[in-house]
Design a protein around this motif. Structure first.
Motif, PDB file in Angstrom:
ATOM      1  N   HIS A  96       0.814  -1.307  -0.252  1.00  0.00           N
ATOM      2  CA  HIS A  96       0.103   0.045   0.104  1.00  0.00           C
ATOM      3  C   HIS A  96       0.916   1.288   0.068  1.00  0.00           C
ATOM      4  N   SER A  97       0.570   2.122  -0.930  1.00  0.00           N
ATOM      5  CA  SER A  97       1.234   3.442  -0.937  1.00  0.00           C
ATOM      6  C   SER A  97       2.622   3.278  -1.242  1.00  0.00           C
ATOM      7  N   MET A  98       3.529   3.645  -0.413  1.00  0.00           N
ATOM      8  CA  MET A  98       4.930   3.511  -0.576  1.00  0.00           C
ATOM      9  C   MET A  98       5.175   1.901  -0.782  1.00  0.00           C
ATOM     10  N   ARG A 119       2.814 -14.981  -7.868  1.00  0.00           N
ATOM     11  CA  ARG A 119       1.634 -15.408  -8.706  1.00  0.00           C
ATOM     12  C   ARG A 119       0.757 -14.077  -9.111  1.00  0.00           C
ATOM     13  N   MET A 120       0.683 -13.110  -8.055  1.00  0.00           N
ATOM     14  CA  MET A 120       0.093 -11.879  -8.176  1.00  0.00           C
ATOM     15  C   MET A 120       0.862 -10.703  -7.547  1.00  0.00           C
ATOM     16  N   LEU A 121       0.604  -9.596  -8.261  1.00  0.00           N
ATOM     17  CA  LEU A 121       1.094  -8.237  -7.369  1.00  0.00           C
ATOM     18  C   LEU A 121      -0.125  -7.297  -7.403  1.00  0.00           C
ATOM     19  N   PHE A 122      -0.212  -7.111  -5.938  1.00  0.00           N
ATOM     20  CA  PHE A 122      -1.437  -6.326  -5.734  1.00  0.00           C
ATOM     21  C   PHE A 122      -0.728  -4.652  -5.468  1.00  0.00           C
ATOM     22  N   VAL A 123      -1.168  -3.811  -5.842  1.00  0.00           N
ATOM     23  CA  VAL A 123      -0.527  -2.352  -5.656  1.00  0.00           C
ATOM     24  C   VAL A 123      -1.715  -1.583  -5.117  1.00  0.00           C
ATOM     25  N   SER A 124      -1.617  -0.911  -4.064  1.00  0.00           N
ATOM     26  CA  SER A 124      -2.754  -0.345  -3.409  1.00  0.00           C
ATOM     27  C   SER A 124      -2.587   1.232  -3.159  1.00  0.00           C
ATOM     28  N   GLY A 125      -3.207   2.392  -3.453  1.00  0.00           N
ATOM     29  CA  GLY A 125      -3.028   3.652  -3.187  1.00  0.00           C
ATOM     30  C   GLY A 125      -1.708   4.045  -3.676  1.00  0.00           C
ATOM     31  N   ARG A 126      -1.202   3.535  -4.904  1.00  0.00           N
ATOM     32  CA  ARG A 126       0.069   4.005  -5.334  1.00  0.00           C
ATOM     33  C   ARG A 126       0.003   4.301  -6.859  1.00  0.00           C
ATOM     34  N   ARG A 127       0.281   5.512  -7.294  1.00  0.00           N
ATOM     35  CA  ARG A 127       0.364   5.661  -8.729  1.00  0.00           C
ATOM     36  C   ARG A 127       1.409   4.720  -9.548  1.00  0.00           C
ATOM     37  N   ALA A 128       1.297   4.486 -10.838  1.00  0.00           N
ATOM     38  CA  ALA A 128       2.240   3.823 -11.523  1.00  0.00           C
ATOM     39  C   ALA A 128       3.604   4.256 -11.274  1.00  0.00           C
ATOM     40  N   PRO A 129       4.506   3.219 -11.791  1.00  0.00           N
ATOM     41  CA  PRO A 129       6.130   3.766 -11.026  1.00  0.00           C
ATOM     42  C   PRO A 129       6.445   4.636 -12.006  1.00  0.00           C
ATOM     43  N   PRO A 194       0.803 -10.769 -12.971  1.00  0.00           N
ATOM     44  CA  PRO A 194      -0.351 -10.108 -13.114  1.00  0.00           C
ATOM     45  C   PRO A 194      -0.580  -9.086 -12.117  1.00  0.00           C
ATOM     46  N   VAL A 195      -1.297  -7.970 -12.500  1.00  0.00           N
ATOM     47  CA  VAL A 195      -1.309  -6.869 -11.359  1.00  0.00           C
ATOM     48  C   VAL A 195      -2.749  -6.639 -11.307  1.00  0.00           C
ATOM     49  N   VAL A 196      -3.051  -6.392 -10.060  1.00  0.00           N
ATOM     50  CA  VAL A 196      -4.411  -5.597  -9.434  1.00  0.00           C
ATOM     51  C   VAL A 196      -4.059  -4.456  -8.872  1.00  0.00           C
ATOM     52  N   ALA A 197      -4.619  -3.186  -9.391  1.00  0.00           N
ATOM     53  CA  ALA A 197      -4.402  -1.670  -8.672  1.00  0.00           C
ATOM     54  C   ALA A 197      -5.427  -1.813  -7.974  1.00  0.00           C
ATOM     55  N   LEU A 198      -5.453  -1.095  -6.703  1.00  0.00           N
ATOM     56  CA  LEU A 198      -6.463  -0.886  -6.010  1.00  0.00           C
ATOM     57  C   LEU A 198      -6.478   0.782  -5.652  1.00  0.00           C
ATOM     58  N   ALA A 199      -7.488   1.600  -5.715  1.00  0.00           N
ATOM     59  CA  ALA A 199      -7.497   3.070  -5.533  1.00  0.00           C
ATOM     60  C   ALA A 199      -8.555   3.543  -5.024  1.00  0.00           C
ATOM     61  N   GLY A 200      -8.510   4.593  -4.224  1.00  0.00           N
ATOM     62  CA  GLY A 200      -9.777   5.183  -3.751  1.00  0.00           C
ATOM     63  C   GLY A 200     -10.124   6.386  -4.608  1.00  0.00           C
ATOM     64  N   ASP A 201     -11.660   6.404  -4.559  1.00  0.00           N
ATOM     65  CA  ASP A 201     -11.905   7.432  -5.792  1.00  0.00           C
ATOM     66  C   ASP A 201     -11.902   8.854  -5.222  1.00  0.00           C
ATOM     67  N   PHE A 232      -6.138   6.413   2.513  1.00  0.00           N
ATOM     68  CA  PHE A 232      -6.411   4.813   3.487  1.00  0.00           C
ATOM     69  C   PHE A 232      -7.860   4.279   3.075  1.00  0.00           C
ATOM     70  N   PHE A 233      -8.261   4.177   2.050  1.00  0.00           N
ATOM     71  CA  PHE A 233      -9.570   3.463   1.968  1.00  0.00           C
ATOM     72  C   PHE A 233      -9.376   2.183   2.247  1.00  0.00           C
ATOM     73  N   LEU A 234      -8.249   1.530   2.406  1.00  0.00           N
ATOM     74  CA  LEU A 234      -7.815   0.125   3.005  1.00  0.00           C
ATOM     75  C   LEU A 234      -8.069  -0.159   4.018  1.00  0.00           C
ATOM     76  N   THR A 235      -8.206   0.829   5.098  1.00  0.00           N
ATOM     77  CA  THR A 235      -8.649   0.739   6.400  1.00  0.00           C
ATOM     78  C   THR A 235     -10.352   0.720   6.372  1.00  0.00           C
ATOM     79  N   ASP A 236     -10.845   1.613   5.663  1.00  0.00           N
ATOM     80  CA  ASP A 236     -12.271   1.780   5.719  1.00  0.00           C
ATOM     81  C   ASP A 236     -13.082   0.471   4.991  1.00  0.00           C
ATOM     82  N   HIS A 237     -12.255  -0.088   4.160  1.00  0.00           N
ATOM     83  CA  HIS A 237     -13.009  -1.172   3.467  1.00  0.00           C
ATOM     84  C   HIS A 237     -12.056  -2.586   3.352  1.00  0.00           C
TER      85      HIS A 237
END
Length: 263
Positions: A96-98, A119-129, A194-201, A232-237
């Motif tokens: 998440h983030s950094m 097997r999978m990379l989850f990137v949360s609350g972070r812009r593309a590198p 494979p990449v799954v990106a998570l973001a807060g609206d 920090f949508f991660l905490t709320d959801h």
């Protein structure tokens, strides 16, 4: 007085050991965060998923160690120990983030040097590198850095309300912001996982198009999941995110083709 027993791992913590799990989820915390940030998520995930959480130098039980000041250094430190921990079981990375940037660099190291690719990379609350966005938070004085932490609402309020504790964590926070703000890669930096990106609206720090740009950094499948909330949508959801992780990781351990290392 009996001295404290050192952790079995310097870099990683396992809050809920699950020796019979089918897959390991390796979590990388955000700037200023510690391994405890993922305790609740670890507890919530089912028995088939064991969680390893990175404990960066310079905080909690590693507070006497010097902080690392770049994302590649953090990824290299984690890589040097992680290989032995994931050699016998499929694994995925979540940051998440950094921590999303650290997870990406860690995935690149694992794909190049083994013992296996995630097997999978989850990137949360972070812009593309490949998208640079240096806001200069690391240059703020202590009071300014304190206000930034309060604004983001990602730091335990018990720390923010205790000046002595805050003084202990600020060096790590400053170093982490330095790492996060100065990190970026070329547009052709990719992983095969494979990449799954998570973001807060409503994340003021990561626009949805910046999260969607992760699509260009994988030769595998890509998906973008958007949640209501800020940085920090991660905490709320957490329940919804735990369900997403569970369903996705279960799918990766079913029989069938597995993404390998890129040529």
């Amino acid at each position: 007085m009996t001295p404290p027993v050192p952790p079995a791992s310097t870099w990683f913590r396992t809050f809920h050991p699950r020796p019979d799990a089918r897959i390991t989820l390796v979590c990388l915390p955000y700037a200023g965060g510690s391994a405890g940030a993922f305790f609740s998520l670890s507890e919530r995930l089912p028995a088939g998923i064991e969680v390893l959480v990175a404990q960066y130098p310079g905080r909690q039980d590693r507070i006497r160690e010097p902080c690392l000041s770049t994302v590649p250094e953090l990824a290299q430190g984690a890589f040097e120990e992680l290989g032995a921990r994931v050699a016998d079981r499929p694994f995925a990375l979540f940051g998440h983030s950094m921590g999303g940037a650290v997870a990406f660099e860690l995935a690149r190291l694992l794909e190049r040097h083994g013992p296996a690719a995630p097997r999978m990379l989850f990137v949360s609350g972070r812009r593309a590198p490949s998208i640079a966005a240096d806001r200069g938070v690391r240059f703020l004085d202590d009071a300014g850095l304190f206000e930034k932490l309060r604004e983001l609402e990602g730091t335990d309020s018990r720390i923010l309300d205790e000046p002595e504790l805050l003084r202990l964590v600020l060096p790590a926070v400053r170093a982490d912001y330095g790492a996060a703000e100065t990190y970026h890669t070329r547009a052709d930096a990719v992983v095969g996982s494979p990449v799954v990106a998570l973001a807060g609206d409503r994340d003021a720090h990561v626009r949805l198009e910046e999260a969607a740009a992760w699509r260009g950094h994988t030769t595998g499948a890509f998906d973008l999941k958007v949640f209501p909330g800020g940085h920090f949508f991660l905490t709320d959801h957490e329940p919804e995110i735990a369900a997403l992780l569970t369903d996705t990781l279960r799918a990766t351990t079913r029989p069938g083709p597995v993404a390998g290392r890129p040529e």
